[in-house]
Design an enzyme around this catalytic site. Structure first.
Site, PDB file in Angstrom:
ATOM      1  N   SER A  31       0.818  -1.207   0.000  1.00 58.47           N
ATOM      2  CA  SER A  31       0.000   0.000   0.000  1.00 58.47           C
ATOM      3  C   SER A  31       0.860   1.268   0.000  1.00 58.47           C
ATOM      4  O   SER A  31       2.045   1.240   0.347  1.00 58.47           O
ATOM      5  CB  SER A  31      -0.905  -0.018   1.229  1.00 58.47           C
ATOM      6  OG  SER A  31      -0.109   0.016   2.395  1.00 58.47           O
ATOM      7  N   CYS A  68      -3.418  -4.398  -8.190  1.00 59.75           N
ATOM      8  CA  CYS A  68      -2.981  -3.007  -8.092  1.00 59.75           C
ATOM      9  C   CYS A  68      -3.359  -2.256  -9.356  1.00 59.75           C
ATOM     10  O   CYS A  68      -3.895  -1.149  -9.298  1.00 59.75           O
ATOM     11  CB  CYS A  68      -1.482  -2.951  -7.854  1.00 59.75           C
ATOM     12  SG  CYS A  68      -0.530  -3.854  -9.085  1.00 59.75           S
ATOM     13  N   GLU A 124       6.340  -0.475  -5.438  1.00 61.13           N
ATOM     14  CA  GLU A 124       5.177  -0.690  -6.312  1.00 61.13           C
ATOM     15  C   GLU A 124       3.952  -0.594  -5.421  1.00 61.13           C
ATOM     16  O   GLU A 124       3.708  -1.482  -4.599  1.00 61.13           O
ATOM     17  CB  GLU A 124       5.255  -2.077  -6.972  1.00 61.13           C
ATOM     18  CG  GLU A 124       6.414  -2.242  -7.934  1.00 61.13           C
ATOM     19  CD  GLU A 124       6.256  -1.460  -9.228  1.00 61.13           C
ATOM     20  OE1 GLU A 124       5.238  -0.756  -9.402  1.00 61.13           O
ATOM     21  OE2 GLU A 124       7.160  -1.552 -10.072  1.00 61.13           O
ATOM     22  N   THR A 166       2.214   2.128   3.605  1.00 61.98           N
ATOM     23  CA  THR A 166       3.374   1.347   4.038  1.00 61.98           C
ATOM     24  C   THR A 166       4.580   1.691   3.176  1.00 61.98           C
ATOM     25  O   THR A 166       5.707   1.745   3.679  1.00 61.98           O
ATOM     26  CB  THR A 166       3.071  -0.159   3.963  1.00 61.98           C
ATOM     27  OG1 THR A 166       1.841  -0.418   4.634  1.00 61.98           O
ATOM     28  CG2 THR A 166       4.158  -0.971   4.629  1.00 61.98           C
ATOM     29  N   GLY A 167       4.349   1.949   1.891  1.00 61.48           N
ATOM     30  CA  GLY A 167       5.450   2.333   0.995  1.00 61.48           C
ATOM     31  C   GLY A 167       6.177   3.564   1.510  1.00 61.48           C
ATOM     32  O   GLY A 167       7.410   3.632   1.484  1.00 61.48           O
TER      33      GLY A 167
HETATM   34  P1  NAD Z   1       0.412  -3.500   3.007  1.00 58.41           P
HETATM   35  O1  NAD Z   1       1.174  -2.260   2.665  1.00 58.41           O
HETATM   36  O2  NAD Z   1      -0.469  -3.487   4.178  1.00 58.41           O
HETATM   37  O3  NAD Z   1       1.411  -4.729   3.248  1.00 58.41           O
HETATM   38  C1  NAD Z   1       2.350  -5.111   2.287  1.00 58.41           C
HETATM   39  C2  NAD Z   1       3.519  -5.799   2.989  1.00 58.41           C
HETATM   40  O4  NAD Z   1       4.204  -4.846   3.808  1.00 58.41           O
HETATM   41  C3  NAD Z   1       3.126  -6.936   3.920  1.00 58.41           C
HETATM   42  O5  NAD Z   1       4.071  -7.989   3.765  1.00 58.41           O
HETATM   43  C4  NAD Z   1       3.221  -6.302   5.293  1.00 58.41           C
HETATM   44  O6  NAD Z   1       3.454  -7.231   6.329  1.00 58.41           O
HETATM   45  C5  NAD Z   1       4.411  -5.376   5.114  1.00 58.41           C
HETATM   46  N1  NAD Z   1       4.489  -4.252   6.047  1.00 58.41           N
HETATM   47  C6  NAD Z   1       3.504  -3.675   6.770  1.00 58.41           C
HETATM   48  N2  NAD Z   1       3.971  -2.652   7.515  1.00 58.41           N
HETATM   49  C7  NAD Z   1       5.281  -2.545   7.233  1.00 58.41           C
HETATM   50  C8  NAD Z   1       6.320  -1.645   7.638  1.00 58.41           C
HETATM   51  N3  NAD Z   1       6.096  -0.644   8.489  1.00 58.41           N
HETATM   52  N4  NAD Z   1       7.568  -1.804   7.111  1.00 58.41           N
HETATM   53  C9  NAD Z   1       7.809  -2.799   6.217  1.00 58.41           C
HETATM   54  N5  NAD Z   1       6.874  -3.676   5.793  1.00 58.41           N
HETATM   55  C10 NAD Z   1       5.619  -3.561   6.297  1.00 58.41           C
HETATM   56  O7  NAD Z   1      -0.366  -3.882   1.670  1.00 58.41           O
HETATM   57  P2  NAD Z   1      -1.426  -5.065   1.480  1.00 58.41           P
HETATM   58  O8  NAD Z   1      -2.707  -4.625   2.101  1.00 58.41           O
HETATM   59  O9  NAD Z   1      -0.805  -6.356   1.861  1.00 58.41           O
HETATM   60  O10 NAD Z   1      -1.575  -5.076  -0.114  1.00 58.41           O
HETATM   61  C11 NAD Z   1      -2.528  -4.349  -0.826  1.00 58.41           C
HETATM   62  C12 NAD Z   1      -1.888  -3.140  -1.476  1.00 58.41           C
HETATM   63  O11 NAD Z   1      -0.798  -3.542  -2.313  1.00 58.41           O
HETATM   64  C13 NAD Z   1      -2.835  -2.393  -2.397  1.00 58.41           C
HETATM   65  O12 NAD Z   1      -2.729  -1.016  -2.177  1.00 58.41           O
HETATM   66  C14 NAD Z   1      -2.317  -2.730  -3.789  1.00 58.41           C
HETATM   67  O13 NAD Z   1      -2.632  -1.784  -4.763  1.00 58.41           O
HETATM   68  C15 NAD Z   1      -0.858  -2.853  -3.565  1.00 58.41           C
HETATM   69  N6  NAD Z   1      -0.227  -3.614  -4.631  1.00 58.41           N
HETATM   70  C16 NAD Z   1       0.577  -2.968  -5.556  1.00 58.41           C
HETATM   71  C17 NAD Z   1       1.153  -3.659  -6.612  1.00 58.41           C
HETATM   72  C18 NAD Z   1       2.023  -2.964  -7.623  1.00 58.41           C
HETATM   73  O14 NAD Z   1       2.783  -3.631  -8.314  1.00 58.41           O
HETATM   74  N7  NAD Z   1       1.963  -1.650  -7.763  1.00 58.41           N
HETATM   75  C19 NAD Z   1       0.933  -5.032  -6.731  1.00 58.41           C
HETATM   76  C20 NAD Z   1       0.122  -5.667  -5.802  1.00 58.41           C
HETATM   77  C21 NAD Z   1      -0.447  -4.940  -4.749  1.00 58.41           C
END
Ligand code: NAD
Length: 465
Positions: free
Chosen positions: A214, A269, A235, A217-218
């Site tokens: 997300s 995504c 991403e 988190t990014g």
């Molecule tokens: P998220 O950001 O909640 O979690 C993603 C990962 O990050 C998980 O493994 C999580 O445990 C880890 N994480 C959480 N907090 C963290 C921190 N503080 N530091 C480091 N890592 C941490 O996302 P989600 O809900 O698992 O996934 C859905 C999102 O991913 C949507 O917004 C979607 O659009 C995006 N996504 C993007 C792409 C792309 O290529 N652009 C592809 C797939 C999904």
């Protein structure tokens, strides 16, 4: 987990739910600080030897691809059990992992030779970064391992990878397959919660964080990476628009538009999250989409008749339900779906909402679920402006019988990838990345490969030696 080439368990364990049944699908160990240190130290220790032999790395990638194809049945079954997607889609995803390893096995790290204006000579080449920490989300747990591990390993890096705590099992299984084809420490797969992700990004060993997830988190990953100047590729989310032009054939565009929005139950995504249709075609297109939404079978992914699975987890199910209810409260009309299926599991019926526009969170935010808002426009300039009125910029598409006309409109969409008469094809040779808050950097192709290395310049006096 696989750490330093060994199968590792941990005293602390976590359960993983099957989103189609809400029953436990399996469990795995949780990687604490000591195990993470072990994985990172092993990755660092393995880095120099791994970086030294490109041909060895090519062979390993080809071996991994073959092993993934051999293990496809088991990988796909575990993926369906924890992620919910139909088995056929899970098999496709496993095939994509193999395709990515095959494609990168044949790629060449860039190198260029330059004659300098003072008569000297410079070689500009790519050197690996060292250890890469990779973090993935729950919608495509396996495919994204291919996108990250294949280029990172080919470029000469070692990797420690962490899947989402919602879907760790298939990744740990794939991690075992990858680790078996490389020297100990080159690839480790660990599992844990968000805190483990934070510990990885803050760990002193990795030189790069490759993150998919997300936007929020990014941003946290980027802040953590600033300490130590780690490289990042991010991403992130998207709010992709698809614009149908007034010369499009409703029969031709209906199916790809539907699947562009609803494949993986909307949890992509770069899926269609907003659809703009011209007034003249609104009725025939809506009619067809609504009909398809009503007759597309949704259910447990192990049932071969099922085309759409559940939403992967409870918080996301609640979010999608709340966005839909809110859109109705703000005057929107549910043209199809709008309800939870009467069965266990996080099933939200494929839903089409009309009568909404800017200011409605279902339109303005990333819904990431099987709910599509459809907006009617009069002037294509308005549709382009609406499509671009977002901080996201992942991808977009334009649909028309006239490819040149559509390409001109597509070129005006503010997104990393713009397409004509298609929304969802990906290739290991074509870069993919977002503008705006959708990301930083790209994955795939030679451009994605470059992001797993630094430039090194070797200057020598005189002409080319
Ligand atoms: P998220 O950001 O909640 O979690 C993603 C990962 O990050 C998980 O493994 C999580 O445990 C880890 N994480 C959480 N907090 C963290 C921190 N503080 N530091 C480091 N890592 C941490 O996302 P989600 O809900 O698992 O996934 C859905 C999102 O991913 C949507 O917004 C979607 O659009 C995006 N996504 C993007 C792409 C792309 O290529 N652009 C592809 C797939 C999904």
């Amino acid at each position: 987990m696989t750490i330093a080439g060994e199968d590792v368990d941990a005293r602390e364990r976590m359960a993983v739910l099957n989103p189609a049944t809400e029953q436990v699908a399996g469990e795995c160990g949780v990687c604490g600080p000591e195990l993470l240190d072990r994985a990172m130290e092993a990755a660092r220790g393995a880095a120099d030897a791994w970086a030294a032999d490109l041909e060895r790395r090519r062979r390993a990638l080809a071996e991994i691809a073959a092993a993934v194809r051999r293990e496809a049945g088991e990988l796909a079954a575990v993926l369906t059990a924890e992620q919910g997607k139909p088995l056929k889609a899970a098999l496709f995803e496993v095939g994509e992992v193999a395709r990515w390893f095959e494609a990168f096995a044949a790629m060449e790290p860039a190198q260029e030779e330059l004659a300098t204006e003072d008569g000297g000579h410079a070689v500009v080449r790519r050197v690996p970064l060292g250890v890469v920490a990779a973090i993935t989300p729950w919608n495509f747990p396996l495919l994204l391992v291919g996108w990250k591990a294949a280029p990172a390993l080919l470029a000469g890096n070692t990797m420690v990878l962490k899947p989402s705590p919602f879907t760790p099992l298939s990744t740990l299984l794939l991690g075992r397959v990858i680790a078996a084809a490389v020297p100990p420490g080159v690839f480790s797969a660990v599992a844990g919660g968000d805190d483990l992700g934070a510990r990885m990004t803050g760990h002193p060993v990795p030189r790069k964080i490759s993150f998919t997830g997300s936007v929020r988190t990014g941003a946290a990953v980027m802040r953590a990476a600033a300490e130590g100047l780690k490289r990042v590729t991010l991403e992130l989310g998207g709010n992709d628009a698809a614009i149908v032009l007034d010369d499009a054939d409703p029969d031709a565009v209906e199916s790809p538009l539907f699947w562009g929005a609803f494949a993986n139950s909307g949890q992509i995504c770069a899926g269609i999250k907003r659809l703009y249709v011209p007034e003249s075609l609104a009725d025939p297109i809506l009619e067809r989409l609504v009909d398809r939404a009503k007759r597309t079978p949704m259910g447990d992914g192990t049932d071969p008749a099922v085309k759409l699975g559940p939403i992967q987890n409870r918080p996301q199910f609640d979010r999608v339900s709340a966005l839909t209810a809110d859109a109705v409260a703000r005057g929107g009309t549910v043209a199809a779906g709008g309800h939870r299926l009467d069965r266990p599991g996080y099933f939200h019926a494929p839903t089409i909402v009309t009568g909404v526009g800017p200011g409605v969170p279902l339109v303005d935010e990333e819904q990431f679920g099987p709910v599509l808002p459809v907006m009617v426009y009069r002037d294509v300039e308005d549709a382009i402006a609406a499509a671009n009125a977002t901080e996201y910029g992942l991808s977009g598409s334009v649909w028309s019988a006239d490819v040149d006309r559509a390409a001109r409109v597509a070129g005006r969409l503010d997104a990393g990838t713009v397409r004509v008469n298609d929304h969802l094809t990906f290739s290991p040779r074509v870069p993919f990345g977002g503008r705006g808050v959708s990301g930083l950097g790209v994955e795939n192709g030679p451009w994605g490969l470059d992001e797993f290395s630094d430039l090194q310049v070797l200057r020598t006096p005189g002409p080319r030696p």
